[in-house]
Design a protein around this motif. Structure first.
Motif, short mmCIF file in Angstrom:
data_model
loop_
_atom_site.label_atom_id
_atom_site.label_comp_id
_atom_site.label_asym_id
_atom_site.label_seq_id
_atom_site.Cartn_x
_atom_site.Cartn_y
_atom_site.Cartn_z
N ALA A 1 3.66 0.90 -19.07
CA ALA A 1 4.29 -0.42 -19.05
C ALA A 1 5.45 -0.47 -18.05
O ALA A 1 5.57 -1.43 -17.28
CB ALA A 1 4.78 -0.78 -20.45
N VAL A 2 6.31 0.55 -18.05
CA VAL A 2 7.43 0.57 -17.12
C VAL A 2 6.95 0.67 -15.67
O VAL A 2 7.44 -0.03 -14.78
CB VAL A 2 8.38 1.74 -17.46
CG1 VAL A 2 9.44 1.91 -16.38
CG2 VAL A 2 9.05 1.50 -18.81
N GLY A 3 5.96 1.55 -15.44
CA GLY A 3 5.45 1.71 -14.08
C GLY A 3 4.82 0.43 -13.54
O GLY A 3 5.10 0.02 -12.40
N LEU A 4 3.98 -0.22 -14.33
CA LEU A 4 3.34 -1.46 -13.88
C LEU A 4 4.35 -2.57 -13.70
O LEU A 4 4.23 -3.40 -12.78
CB LEU A 4 2.25 -1.88 -14.88
CG LEU A 4 1.06 -0.93 -15.01
CD1 LEU A 4 0.10 -1.41 -16.09
CD2 LEU A 4 0.31 -0.81 -13.68
N VAL B 1 -8.20 -2.55 -15.76
CA VAL B 1 -7.60 -3.88 -15.94
C VAL B 1 -6.42 -4.07 -14.99
O VAL B 1 -6.28 -5.13 -14.36
CB VAL B 1 -7.17 -4.05 -17.41
CG1 VAL B 1 -6.47 -5.39 -17.60
CG2 VAL B 1 -8.36 -3.95 -18.34
N ALA B 2 -5.55 -3.06 -14.89
CA ALA B 2 -4.38 -3.19 -14.03
C ALA B 2 -4.77 -3.33 -12.56
O ALA B 2 -4.16 -4.11 -11.82
CB ALA B 2 -3.46 -1.98 -14.21
N ALA C 1 -3.85 -6.51 -10.34
CA ALA C 1 -3.06 -6.30 -9.12
C ALA C 1 -3.79 -6.84 -7.90
O ALA C 1 -3.18 -7.47 -7.02
CB ALA C 1 -2.75 -4.82 -8.96
N PHE C 2 -5.10 -6.60 -7.81
CA PHE C 2 -5.85 -7.10 -6.66
C PHE C 2 -5.91 -8.63 -6.66
O PHE C 2 -5.80 -9.27 -5.62
CB PHE C 2 -7.26 -6.51 -6.67
CG PHE C 2 -8.08 -6.92 -5.48
CD1 PHE C 2 -7.84 -6.36 -4.23
CD2 PHE C 2 -9.08 -7.86 -5.61
CE1 PHE C 2 -8.60 -6.74 -3.13
CE2 PHE C 2 -9.84 -8.24 -4.52
CZ PHE C 2 -9.60 -7.67 -3.27
N PHE C 3 -6.09 -9.20 -7.84
CA PHE C 3 -6.12 -10.67 -7.94
C PHE C 3 -4.76 -11.26 -7.63
O PHE C 3 -4.66 -12.34 -7.05
CB PHE C 3 -6.57 -11.07 -9.34
CG PHE C 3 -6.63 -12.56 -9.55
CD1 PHE C 3 -7.67 -13.31 -9.01
CD2 PHE C 3 -5.65 -13.21 -10.28
CE1 PHE C 3 -7.72 -14.68 -9.20
CE2 PHE C 3 -5.70 -14.59 -10.47
CZ PHE C 3 -6.74 -15.32 -9.93
N LEU D 1 -2.87 -1.44 -5.36
CA LEU D 1 -3.87 -0.67 -6.10
C LEU D 1 -3.54 0.81 -6.09
O LEU D 1 -3.71 1.51 -7.10
CB LEU D 1 -5.26 -0.90 -5.51
CG LEU D 1 -5.79 -2.34 -5.53
CD1 LEU D 1 -7.19 -2.37 -4.95
CD2 LEU D 1 -5.78 -2.89 -6.94
N LEU D 2 -3.04 1.30 -4.95
CA LEU D 2 -2.62 2.70 -4.87
C LEU D 2 -1.44 2.95 -5.80
O LEU D 2 -1.33 4.02 -6.42
CB LEU D 2 -2.25 3.06 -3.44
CG LEU D 2 -3.39 2.95 -2.41
CD1 LEU D 2 -2.88 3.29 -1.02
CD2 LEU D 2 -4.54 3.86 -2.79
N GLY D 3 -0.54 1.97 -5.92
CA GLY D 3 0.58 2.10 -6.86
C GLY D 3 0.11 2.17 -8.29
O GLY D 3 0.64 2.96 -9.10
N VAL D 4 -0.89 1.35 -8.65
CA VAL D 4 -1.44 1.39 -10.01
C VAL D 4 -2.05 2.76 -10.29
O VAL D 4 -1.84 3.36 -11.36
CB VAL D 4 -2.50 0.27 -10.17
CG1 VAL D 4 -3.29 0.46 -11.47
CG2 VAL D 4 -1.82 -1.09 -10.16
N ILE D 5 -2.82 3.28 -9.33
CA ILE D 5 -3.42 4.60 -9.51
C ILE D 5 -2.34 5.67 -9.67
O ILE D 5 -2.45 6.58 -10.51
CB ILE D 5 -4.32 4.93 -8.30
CG1 ILE D 5 -5.51 3.97 -8.28
CG2 ILE D 5 -4.82 6.37 -8.38
CD1 ILE D 5 -6.39 4.12 -7.05
#
Length: 358
Positions: free
Chosen positions: A218-221, A253-254, A258-260, A268-272
């Motif tokens: 949650a904090v990262g996203l 989902v994230a 993020a892409f949308f 997307l790289l940040g989400v990964i």
């Protein structure tokens, strides 16, 4: 033999009684779990010189402060993000139909537009019906004083029953151990110790792992600026009860959100990276420190236990599914050890051991 049949009949009667009383047992089961979780802290405070009643009161004060903190900080954010998710659902489906479906058609040659449009209409209709049903149910509960009083009574019972169970937990367990037949007491105590280790690892360890992962996600996203970051992160943390399910669901989902939202590859790289960091912390810190190898429940067994518990006993079954599965695993392990040491498994080997002992 007759005594064994009486034991089987008694166990069957107990199961029947639990099934019959299931609608009123939920607050008692929840209270038992809370008392089990809080007993080690109360014992530690008692060892520091506090009385049992004062120790239990301190534990209750800490739980109350934690609950208030969650209600003040987390619930408003989750409610706001859930409302935003509902509002953005039509736009997401429209984007999928206009952008994703044509690309899939170009790659596969399949005409998906009609099927997706029907699926979209059905989903939106069911979504609206779900909202209407929820509103109708809430209105009915509000109008029915008896149902509302039952809900309020169950909620009020949980802290009261938990307090008294926690206050007398050590005495209750001692009385239960003293009432066992003397020839069974060593075996039952051995199994109880193993079950306690598994339950402690699961109920205390796994819940803390899920909470930590939910906070990390949650904090990262949220720091990345991904919409619904708190909601996605906490849901991914809850899904982590099944190994790898949380990271698969969360990153899927994230990444889609993020892409949308951004339309770029860098988010997307940040989400990964966020989910990779969470997995690194889980594998190097959380799992070794909190769980070790004490649980040993296979992911398929976890899924089956949750589904079976919910199907048999509803919400109460979901709450108790994994603890009961962990206890059953310990009992099956003991039965397997006894089976492999029996003549049924290897008559020649056990016969030779008997001759050597003679």
């Amino acid at each position: 033999m007759r005594r064994q049949w009486w034991i089987v009949a008694g166990l069957a009667g107990l199961v029947w009684l639990l099934i019959s009383l299931q609608p009123i047992l939920t607050p008692f089961f929840v209270s038992m779990v809370l008392a089990y979780l809080g007993d080690p802290l109360a014992d530690r405070l008692e060892a520091w010189g506090l009385s049992r009643r004062l120790s239990v009161s301190v534990v209750f004060l800490l739980l109350f402060m934690l609950l208030v903190l969650v209600l003040l900080l987390l619930v408003p954010t989750l409610g706001r993000q859930l409302g935003q998710l509902v509002e953005s659902l039509p736009a997401v489906l429209g984007w999928l139909q206009d952008s994703v479906v044509p690309r899939i058609q170009a790659l596969t040659g399949m005409d998906l537009s009609t099927d997706f449009d029907q699926m979209r209409q059905a989903l939106m209709a069911n979504w609206k019906e779900t909202g209407t049903f929820a509103a109708t149910l809430l209105a009915q509960v509000s109008r029915s004083g008896l149902v509302l009083a039952a809900w309020a009574g169950n909620l009020a019972l949980i802290p009261v029953v938990t307090f008294y169970l926690l206050l007398d937990w050590d005495r209750l367990t001692a009385n239960l151990r003293a009432s066992l037949p003397r020839q069974w007491e060593p075996t039952v105590r051995h199994l109880a110790v193993e079950c306690d280790e598994v339950l402690a690892a699961f109920l205390r360890g796994q819940l803390i792992v899920m909470l930590c992962l939910g906070v990390i996600y949650a904090v990262g996203l949220t720091l990345l600026g991904v919409r619904f970051g708190v909601l996605i992160g906490l849901l991914a943390g809850l899904a982590s009860i099944v190994p790898y399910l949380g990271v698969i669901v969360g990153i899927s989902v994230a990444a889609l959100v993020a892409f949308f939202q951004f339309g770029e590859i860098l988010p997307l790289l940040g989400v990964i990276a966020v989910f990779a960091f969470g997995q690194l912390v889980e594998s190097t810190v959380l799992q070794p420190k909190l769980l070790g190898d004490k649980i040993g429940l296979h992911p398929v067994a976890v899924i089956f236990a949750v589904l079976a518990g919910g199907n048999l006993f509803g919400f109460t079954g979901v709450l108790l599914a994994l603890p009961v599965a962990a206890v059953i695993m310990v009992l099956l392990r003991e039965l397997n050890d006894r089976y492999k040491n029996s003549t049924l498994y290897d008559a020649a080997h056990n016969g030779s051991q008997d001759e050597e002992s003679q």
